[in-house]
Design an enzyme around this catalytic site. Structure first.
Site, mmCIF file in Angstrom:
data_model
loop_
_atom_site.group_PDB
_atom_site.id
_atom_site.type_symbol
_atom_site.label_atom_id
_atom_site.label_comp_id
_atom_site.label_asym_id
_atom_site.label_seq_id
_atom_site.Cartn_x
_atom_site.Cartn_y
_atom_site.Cartn_z
ATOM 1 N N GLY A 74 0.271 -0.904 0.069
ATOM 2 C CA GLY A 74 -0.357 -0.383 -0.209
ATOM 3 C C GLY A 74 0.956 1.259 -0.162
ATOM 4 O O GLY A 74 1.782 0.811 0.421
ATOM 5 N N GLN A 88 2.952 9.833 1.999
ATOM 6 C CA GLN A 88 4.507 9.140 1.500
ATOM 7 C C GLN A 88 5.510 9.537 0.563
ATOM 8 O O GLN A 88 6.398 8.985 0.336
ATOM 9 C CB GLN A 88 4.335 7.734 1.560
ATOM 10 C CG GLN A 88 3.544 6.696 3.071
ATOM 11 C CD GLN A 88 3.503 5.947 2.931
ATOM 12 O OE1 GLN A 88 2.643 5.395 2.585
ATOM 13 N NE2 GLN A 88 4.933 5.121 2.923
ATOM 14 N N CYS A 97 7.606 -0.774 6.073
ATOM 15 C CA CYS A 97 7.124 0.381 5.922
ATOM 16 C C CYS A 97 7.984 0.820 4.578
ATOM 17 O O CYS A 97 8.927 1.778 5.144
ATOM 18 C CB CYS A 97 6.202 1.601 6.888
ATOM 19 S SG CYS A 97 5.787 3.505 6.129
ATOM 20 N N LEU A 98 7.354 1.436 3.523
ATOM 21 C CA LEU A 98 8.126 2.300 2.585
ATOM 22 C C LEU A 98 8.813 3.977 3.188
ATOM 23 O O LEU A 98 9.859 3.690 3.116
ATOM 24 C CB LEU A 98 7.663 2.343 1.417
ATOM 25 C CG LEU A 98 7.174 1.039 0.595
ATOM 26 C CD1 LEU A 98 6.414 2.233 -0.902
ATOM 27 C CD2 LEU A 98 8.438 0.307 0.548
ATOM 28 N N HIS A 105 -2.641 0.883 8.365
ATOM 29 C CA HIS A 105 -1.414 1.312 8.394
ATOM 30 C C HIS A 105 -1.485 1.759 7.865
ATOM 31 O O HIS A 105 -0.977 3.500 7.990
ATOM 32 C CB HIS A 105 -0.771 0.348 7.855
ATOM 33 C CG HIS A 105 0.821 0.299 7.792
ATOM 34 N ND1 HIS A 105 2.013 0.662 8.653
ATOM 35 C CD2 HIS A 105 1.114 1.140 6.868
ATOM 36 C CE1 HIS A 105 3.455 0.434 8.030
ATOM 37 N NE2 HIS A 105 2.235 1.224 6.597
ATOM 38 N N GLU A 106 -2.451 2.706 6.051
ATOM 39 C CA GLU A 106 -1.898 3.083 5.103
ATOM 40 C C GLU A 106 -3.040 4.270 5.759
ATOM 41 O O GLU A 106 -1.860 5.698 5.686
ATOM 42 C CB GLU A 106 -2.614 3.041 4.104
ATOM 43 C CG GLU A 106 -1.473 1.678 2.914
ATOM 44 C CD GLU A 106 -0.009 1.731 3.191
ATOM 45 O OE1 GLU A 106 0.067 3.054 2.623
ATOM 46 O OE2 GLU A 106 0.787 0.609 3.648
ATOM 47 N N HIS A 136 -1.173 6.892 8.286
ATOM 48 C CA HIS A 136 -0.317 8.042 7.449
ATOM 49 C C HIS A 136 -1.188 9.892 6.566
ATOM 50 O O HIS A 136 -0.607 10.416 6.775
ATOM 51 C CB HIS A 136 0.031 7.228 6.132
ATOM 52 C CG HIS A 136 1.317 6.740 5.916
ATOM 53 N ND1 HIS A 136 2.536 6.854 6.399
ATOM 54 C CD2 HIS A 136 1.105 4.857 6.082
ATOM 55 C CE1 HIS A 136 3.391 5.288 6.840
ATOM 56 N NE2 HIS A 136 2.680 4.619 6.560
#
Length: 176
Positions: A48, A53, A101-102, A143-144, A147
């Protein structure tokens, strides 16, 4: 177009993202940005990606959790786009599992998440969604969406001794 991913420490990751006006969701600018967000997620092999991000403070997330995508959508669907999401826990039960996470490259940690949520959002066509998600699907959505509210998964780790570099995680195995 592949976009640059913001890493932990960049202020955009700690801000509350702005909602997208519903009448602008289908605009060429928003649709092009969604395509770029999806392409960026694919490039970095993420499950995701949220707009903050990639340095854009808008409430847009894209999700594509590989083999588990059927838990998030109808079979055959590919990338899922959620705009202006709202999450309501439907249970007090939480499950703790590994996340990465990225924007926090190279690390993993065990994060508690609600096991069942109600999830409201717009899709990329401006249609209103009202869904129930459980298990891995609920985890990815939470999670997404974190952000969008200035949170990173590391903020939710209860026991920081679970925080590990991916290389060590792979080398020494999962420790519960």
């Amino acid at each position: 177009m592949i976009l640059k991913v913001a890493r932990m420490g960049h202020p955009v990751l700690r801000q509350t993202a702005e909602p997208v006006p519903p009448d602008q969701i289908t605009s060429p600018d928003i649709q092009s940005f969604i395509d770029d967000l999806i392409e960026t997620m694919h490039e970095y092999d993420g499950a995701g990606l949220a707009a903050p991000q990639v340095h854009v403070s808008k409430q847009i997330v894209v999700i594509e959790p590989g083999d588990r995508r059927q838990e998030l959508s109808n079979p055959g669907a590919e990338t899922i786009v959620y705009i202006n999401p709202e999450i309501t826990p439907l249970t007090e039960n939480m499950d703790e599992d590994w996340e990465g996470c990225l924007s926090v490259p190279g690390l993993r940690g065990r994060v508690p998440r609600y096991t069942k949520i109600r999830f409201r959002a717009y899709d990329r066509h401006g249609q209103r969604l009202d869904l129930i998600a459980e298990g891995f699907a609920a985890r990815v959505i939470q999670h997404e969406c974190d952000h969008l509210w200035g949170k990173l998964y590391i903020d939710r780790i209860r026991d920081t001794t679970s925080l590990t570099f991916i290389e060590e995680f792979m080398k020494y195995g999962v420790q519960e």
